[in-house]
Write a protein that holds these residues in place. Structure first.
Motif, mmCIF file in Angstrom:
data_model
loop_
_atom_site.group_PDB
_atom_site.id
_atom_site.type_symbol
_atom_site.label_atom_id
_atom_site.label_comp_id
_atom_site.label_asym_id
_atom_site.label_seq_id
_atom_site.Cartn_x
_atom_site.Cartn_y
_atom_site.Cartn_z
ATOM 1 N N ALA A 83 0.834 -1.209 0.000
ATOM 2 C CA ALA A 83 0.000 0.000 0.000
ATOM 3 C C ALA A 83 0.869 1.259 0.000
ATOM 4 O O ALA A 83 0.573 2.227 -0.708
ATOM 5 C CB ALA A 83 -0.941 -0.014 1.204
ATOM 6 N N ALA A 84 1.945 1.245 0.785
ATOM 7 C CA ALA A 84 2.856 2.397 0.810
ATOM 8 C C ALA A 84 3.537 2.583 -0.544
ATOM 9 O O ALA A 84 3.703 3.713 -1.013
ATOM 10 C CB ALA A 84 3.897 2.223 1.914
ATOM 11 N N ALA A 85 3.913 1.493 -1.176
ATOM 12 C CA ALA A 85 4.535 1.586 -2.504
ATOM 13 C C ALA A 85 3.552 2.172 -3.516
ATOM 14 O O ALA A 85 3.937 2.997 -4.358
ATOM 15 C CB ALA A 85 5.024 0.211 -2.954
ATOM 16 N N LEU A 86 2.294 1.777 -3.428
ATOM 17 C CA LEU A 86 1.264 2.328 -4.306
ATOM 18 C C LEU A 86 1.109 3.839 -4.066
ATOM 19 O O LEU A 86 1.070 4.626 -5.014
ATOM 20 C CB LEU A 86 -0.066 1.607 -4.068
ATOM 21 N N GLY A 87 1.025 4.231 -2.788
ATOM 22 C CA GLY A 87 0.895 5.649 -2.451
ATOM 23 C C GLY A 87 2.101 6.457 -2.891
ATOM 24 O O GLY A 87 1.975 7.587 -3.391
ATOM 25 N N ARG A 88 3.269 5.905 -2.740
ATOM 26 C CA ARG A 88 4.512 6.588 -3.137
ATOM 27 C C ARG A 88 4.598 6.715 -4.655
ATOM 28 O O ARG A 88 4.977 7.756 -5.187
ATOM 29 C CB ARG A 88 5.702 5.800 -2.588
ATOM 30 N N ARG A 89 4.220 5.658 -5.344
ATOM 31 C CA ARG A 89 4.270 5.693 -6.803
ATOM 32 C C ARG A 89 3.274 6.706 -7.368
ATOM 33 O O ARG A 89 3.549 7.363 -8.368
ATOM 34 C CB ARG A 89 3.985 4.309 -7.353
ATOM 35 N N ALA A 90 2.113 6.831 -6.734
ATOM 36 C CA ALA A 90 1.111 7.799 -7.197
ATOM 37 C C ALA A 90 1.684 9.211 -7.210
ATOM 38 O O ALA A 90 1.463 9.968 -8.158
ATOM 39 C CB ALA A 90 -0.136 7.731 -6.316
ATOM 40 N N VAL A 91 2.429 9.567 -6.178
ATOM 41 C CA VAL A 91 3.037 10.893 -6.109
ATOM 42 C C VAL A 91 4.079 11.056 -7.206
ATOM 43 O O VAL A 91 4.145 12.073 -7.884
ATOM 44 C CB VAL A 91 3.696 11.130 -4.724
ATOM 45 N N ARG A 92 4.879 10.048 -7.397
ATOM 46 C CA ARG A 92 5.970 10.131 -8.378
ATOM 47 C C ARG A 92 5.462 10.181 -9.819
ATOM 48 O O ARG A 92 6.093 10.799 -10.661
ATOM 49 C CB ARG A 92 6.931 8.964 -8.178
ATOM 50 N N LEU A 104 -5.087 7.090 0.013
ATOM 51 C CA LEU A 104 -5.568 5.741 0.331
ATOM 52 C C LEU A 104 -4.414 4.764 0.535
ATOM 53 O O LEU A 104 -4.457 3.931 1.443
ATOM 54 C CB LEU A 104 -6.509 5.244 -0.773
ATOM 55 N N GLY A 105 -3.378 4.860 -0.286
ATOM 56 C CA GLY A 105 -2.235 3.960 -0.149
ATOM 57 C C GLY A 105 -1.490 4.164 1.156
ATOM 58 O O GLY A 105 -1.225 3.208 1.893
ATOM 59 N N MET A 106 -1.160 5.406 1.459
ATOM 60 C CA MET A 106 -0.372 5.664 2.665
ATOM 61 C C MET A 106 -1.191 5.422 3.936
ATOM 62 O O MET A 106 -0.680 4.859 4.905
ATOM 63 C CB MET A 106 0.192 7.088 2.642
ATOM 64 N N SER A 107 -2.454 5.822 3.925
ATOM 65 C CA SER A 107 -3.268 5.579 5.125
ATOM 66 C C SER A 107 -3.543 4.086 5.301
ATOM 67 O O SER A 107 -3.520 3.574 6.423
ATOM 68 C CB SER A 107 -4.563 6.388 5.091
ATOM 69 N N GLY A 108 -3.773 3.372 4.211
ATOM 70 C CA GLY A 108 -3.956 1.925 4.296
ATOM 71 C C GLY A 108 -2.719 1.233 4.821
ATOM 72 O O GLY A 108 -2.795 0.290 5.615
ATOM 73 N N SER A 109 -1.563 1.719 4.399
ATOM 74 C CA SER A 109 -0.296 1.179 4.883
ATOM 75 C C SER A 109 -0.167 1.373 6.391
ATOM 76 O O SER A 109 0.201 0.442 7.122
ATOM 77 C CB SER A 109 0.863 1.880 4.163
ATOM 78 N N TYR A 110 -0.483 2.566 6.859
ATOM 79 C CA TYR A 110 -0.355 2.875 8.281
ATOM 80 C C TYR A 110 -1.339 2.043 9.109
ATOM 81 O O TYR A 110 -0.993 1.539 10.180
ATOM 82 C CB TYR A 110 -0.577 4.380 8.493
ATOM 83 N N VAL A 111 -2.551 1.876 8.603
ATOM 84 C CA VAL A 111 -3.554 1.063 9.298
ATOM 85 C C VAL A 111 -3.080 -0.387 9.407
ATOM 86 O O VAL A 111 -3.192 -1.012 10.471
ATOM 87 C CB VAL A 111 -4.926 1.159 8.592
#
Length: 172
Positions: A83-92, A104-111
């Motif tokens: 999920a964090a990789a998805l959130g990071r890739r979205a920004v890039r 959604l990616g970063m918050s899902g990762s944290y959860v």
């Protein structure tokens, strides 16, 4: 060939896993609470991601040694990192809808990270040990859901249901 007892290897990996897990909890929290602009938010987000890589790697070793007890924790680590990789890739990549995917990616990762922490450690925490295990599966999501909805609403164009696709704060 020198062979270390399994408990020594497990303990050595745990000595790495625990501080990096704590670093994930702290950097993720501060990044989420930081203003969304260049500086603190992307720096701490990157630190969160790389600490999570270490947590996932050490989780693989720990689960490999105690598969029957730790396989779900490993699965949560993989979900969190994915999920964090998805959130990071979205920004890039900054494609349409990247803000929503990032949130959604970063918050899902944290959860997922907090869920794994509670599942593994709640029995050692005062008051928490009295709660049924099912609470630890759903509490992080229950707390995070309204915060995620709020973040998604905050980062959308006025009068629109679509998020603002502002330029990302992290450069390629």
């Amino acid at each position: 060939m020198l062979s270390l007892p399994e408990s020594s290897v497990f303990g050595a990996v745990l000595v790495v896993h625990v501080p990096f897990g704590l670093a994930c909890v702290l950097t993720g929290l501060v990044a989420a609470l930081s203003p969304k602009r260049a500086g603190r938010h992307p720096r701490l987000g990157a630190a969160y991601f790389w600490c999570l890589v270490v947590v996932c790697a050490t989780s693989a070793v720990l689960a490999g040694m105690h598969w029957s007890q730790d396989r779900l924790l490993f699965l949560l680590a993989v979900v969190s990192l994915g999920a964090a990789a998805l959130g990071r890739r979205a920004v890039r990549r900054a494609r349409p809808g990247w803000v929503t995917i990032h949130i959604l990616g970063m918050s899902g990762s944290y959860v997922a990270l907090l869920t794994a922490f509670y599942l593994d450690n709640a029995q050692n925490l005062p008051l928490w040990r009295e709660m049924p295990t099912v609470v630890f599966w759903f509490l992080p999501t229950t707390v995070a859901a309204p915060l995620v909805v709020r973040a998604l609403r905050r980062h959308r164009a006025p009068g629109s249901t679509r998020p603002v696709d502002a330029r990302p704060v992290v450069r390629r």
